[in-house]
Design an enzyme around this catalytic site. Sequence first.
Site, PDB file in Angstrom:
ATOM      1  N   ASP A  31      12.311  18.408  12.025  1.00 28.70           N
ATOM      2  CA  ASP A  31      13.217  19.531  11.782  1.00 28.70           C
ATOM      3  C   ASP A  31      13.790  19.447  10.376  1.00 28.70           C
ATOM      4  OD1 ASP A  31      12.861  20.382  14.377  1.00 28.70           O
ATOM      5  OD2 ASP A  31      14.637  19.350  15.132  1.00 28.70           O
ATOM      6  N   LYS A  85      14.475  24.240  12.255  1.00 26.95           N
ATOM      7  CA  LYS A  85      15.397  25.171  12.906  1.00 26.95           C
ATOM      8  C   LYS A  85      16.696  25.188  12.130  1.00 26.95           C
ATOM      9  CE  LYS A  85      13.497  24.389  17.508  1.00 26.95           C
ATOM     10  NZ  LYS A  85      12.442  23.484  17.071  1.00 26.95           N
ATOM     11  N   MET A 124      27.292  22.534  14.799  1.00 26.69           N
ATOM     12  CA  MET A 124      26.782  23.869  14.440  1.00 26.69           C
ATOM     13  C   MET A 124      27.862  24.942  14.608  1.00 26.69           C
ATOM     14  SD  MET A 124      23.042  23.435  16.278  1.00 26.69           S
ATOM     15  CE  MET A 124      23.745  22.587  17.716  1.00 26.69           C
TER      16      MET A 124
END
Length: 473
Positions: A247, A269, A382
Amino acid sequence: MQYLPIFTKLDNKPVLVVGGGEVALRKIRALLKARADVTVLAPEFCDELIQLSEQGELSLKQAYFSAEAVDGMALVIAATDNDDVNAQVSDAADARNIFVNVVDDQPKCSFIFPSIVDRNPITIAISSAGTAPVLARRLREKLETLIPQHIGPLAQLVGGFRDKVKGRFKHFADRRQFWERVFDSHVVSKVQSGDTAGAQQQLHDMLDDTAEPQGEVCVVGAGPGDPELLTLKALQLMQQADVVVYDYLVSDEIMELVRRDADLICVGKRAGHHSVKQEDTNQMLVELAQQGKKVCRIKGGDPFIYGRGGEEVQVLAAANIRYQIVPGITAAAGCSAYAGIPLTHRDHAQAIQFVTGHCKKEGQELDWQSLAKPNQTLAIYMGVIKSPHIQAQLLAHGRSEHTPVAIVENGTRKSQRVVTTELGQLAAQIEANNIQSPALLIIGEVAALHQELAWFGKTEQIASYAQPLAKIA
């Protein structure tokens, strides 16, 4: 790279060493181990060189140096205590395009001697390009303690099977997997215990096994970014993989540790724009393993803490694919530690909740009433994009607008940045400071301890590789 590291075969090649003292002797010992044809030129010689000459190990030429002495030589070494003579040797060799080493005078060298870990036929060479030989020696000392003595006999044993393995496995990937199985088997322990015959028999048995190589997926947590936070098992699996699926959150420094010839597939991502759908990644892992490949699925942080590792492993299990999971240091643990913020503290926080600010679109709303309780820490992954919503919900459910907050951007990495504020100013500070992902939000009374306990980037850190070996009592 100032010097190209190469291993040179010197069997019966003519090598000239200018100098007859102890310094020259040290270089000559290494040359004799490499079976070079050594000639030593000097006006006088130490006793051990005379003894080696009497044993027929080398030739002595009692004379002062002249440029013609280097003619026909493969290598030349200047090891005198006279700078003028050393310079003459260097100039004469350079004029004839002959590699030359001048001891302790790196600018006059066209090749240099590395610090060597010798487990014949395994040889490890360490060089600082002549800039820090003592540091290179310390690194060698570290490696000497790590590399067991049986590695040499093991290499000699498997070397005798190389042609047989090539005949048994036509493809490089299959051969590599076979050798990985060998080095994970009892062949190693048999060699270590001196049972060479037993090790040879097991190798023969493994070669006769007609089973096709079986694929496997290793789901590995890479931690928050600092490569020194990798676990030993994670590093080992990264360097054994045929294919590495990774990632964006995996740092460049960590990706540098992956096997050089492994295939790299980025399924990066990022919040708001996924380059590869999760379902496609899941299917990719299955298909690669079904091809007999050893796959390393590297994820930032820990794969089972907001890393979707559970979703991927469910698909692997359903497809009857072998897998293993290697935990990593999750962002909350790594970022808080490097920011000097204890996630729990008897005076400030008796509980901690890990929360993600990025759920499935149809996901349930978080339990804001529970999250807004005092005397606990929220570590929000996040959460940058949804920080206005997070701020509004916590305030609406009773959290004080003066609750301390720390925003840790690029936690544990050299570019780490910590912005402290209060809950009432969270969204505004994220915008004002242009905070970018990856970033972790730490909300709670413990965030105020950053000013007192911050250490990363503020104090000199001791690099363990540059320290002397610890003495064992």
